[in-house]
Scaffold this motif. Structure first.
Motif, mmCIF file in Angstrom:
data_model
loop_
_atom_site.group_PDB
_atom_site.id
_atom_site.type_symbol
_atom_site.label_atom_id
_atom_site.label_comp_id
_atom_site.label_asym_id
_atom_site.label_seq_id
_atom_site.Cartn_x
_atom_site.Cartn_y
_atom_site.Cartn_z
ATOM 1 N N PHE A 69 0.839 -1.195 0.000
ATOM 2 C CA PHE A 69 0.000 0.000 0.000
ATOM 3 C C PHE A 69 0.872 1.242 0.000
ATOM 4 N N PRO A 70 0.556 2.206 -0.884
ATOM 5 C CA PRO A 70 1.364 3.423 -0.968
ATOM 6 C C PRO A 70 1.065 4.383 0.175
ATOM 7 N N GLU A 71 1.899 5.362 0.293
ATOM 8 C CA GLU A 71 1.821 6.370 1.353
ATOM 9 C C GLU A 71 0.445 7.045 1.418
ATOM 10 N N HIS A 72 -0.166 7.285 0.264
ATOM 11 C CA HIS A 72 -1.430 8.029 0.215
ATOM 12 C C HIS A 72 -2.623 7.151 -0.157
ATOM 13 N N TYR A 73 -2.597 5.882 0.243
ATOM 14 C CA TYR A 73 -3.757 5.015 0.053
ATOM 15 C C TYR A 73 -4.929 5.607 0.828
ATOM 16 N N PRO A 74 -6.142 5.627 0.358
ATOM 17 C CA PRO A 74 -6.714 5.012 -0.833
ATOM 18 C C PRO A 74 -6.716 5.903 -2.065
ATOM 19 N N MET A 75 -6.107 7.087 -1.967
ATOM 20 C CA MET A 75 -6.058 7.964 -3.143
ATOM 21 C C MET A 75 -5.129 7.392 -4.213
ATOM 22 N N GLU A 76 -4.179 6.585 -3.823
ATOM 23 C CA GLU A 76 -3.303 5.861 -4.751
ATOM 24 C C GLU A 76 -3.583 4.378 -4.561
ATOM 25 N N SER A 77 -3.586 3.645 -5.645
ATOM 26 C CA SER A 77 -3.917 2.226 -5.561
ATOM 27 C C SER A 77 -2.726 1.394 -5.070
ATOM 28 N N PRO A 78 -3.036 0.251 -4.427
ATOM 29 C CA PRO A 78 -1.956 -0.641 -3.998
ATOM 30 C C PRO A 78 -1.304 -1.309 -5.194
ATOM 31 N N GLN A 79 -0.110 -1.816 -5.002
ATOM 32 C CA GLN A 79 0.624 -2.487 -6.073
ATOM 33 C C GLN A 79 0.621 -3.997 -5.778
ATOM 34 N N GLN A 80 0.369 -4.768 -6.791
ATOM 35 C CA GLN A 80 0.478 -6.234 -6.684
ATOM 36 C C GLN A 80 1.193 -6.735 -7.929
ATOM 37 N N ARG A 81 2.553 -6.686 -7.964
ATOM 38 C CA ARG A 81 3.349 -7.186 -9.086
ATOM 39 C C ARG A 81 4.341 -8.201 -8.551
#
Length: 110
Positions: A69-81
């Protein structure tokens, strides 16, 4: 003192922290079928075990997802790579999109 977060990650904002705590509590009270959150001390990185769907090629298999989860979640989406994602994309057939990859199956019942 060591940290479980990736060194390049910034700490979560207050909004992100509160939101993730709320979502984690909801997950623990009413978990989605076939998913299990592995408890860690890192709210910013969730490790999730996913059970393969019954009656499919994936039944009786367990897969592990890592969601950052990024610093500004939920305004930025989480990464799943996956960790090898860049290598996979680079080595795709003829430099084409991974969506055009042809998969080989060893089960002729699929």
């Amino acid at each position: 003192m060591t940290s479980t977060a990736a060194p390049s990650r910034k700490t979560l904002s207050k909004i992100a922290c509160k939101r993730l705590q709320k979502e984690l509590l909801e997950w623990q009270v009413n978990p989605p079928a076939g998913f299990k959150h592995k408890v860690t001390d890192n709210l910013q990185r969730w490790i999730i075990d996913v059970n393969g769907a019954p009656g499919t090629l994936y039944s009786n298999e367990t897969y592990q997802l890592q969601v950052d989860f990024p610093e500004h979640y939920p305004m930025e989406s989480p990464q799943q790579r996956p960790s090898d994602n860049d290598r996979y994309v680079k080595n795709c057939r003829n430099g084409r999109s991974p969506k055009e990859t042809r998969w080989w199956f060893h089960d002729d019942k699929v």
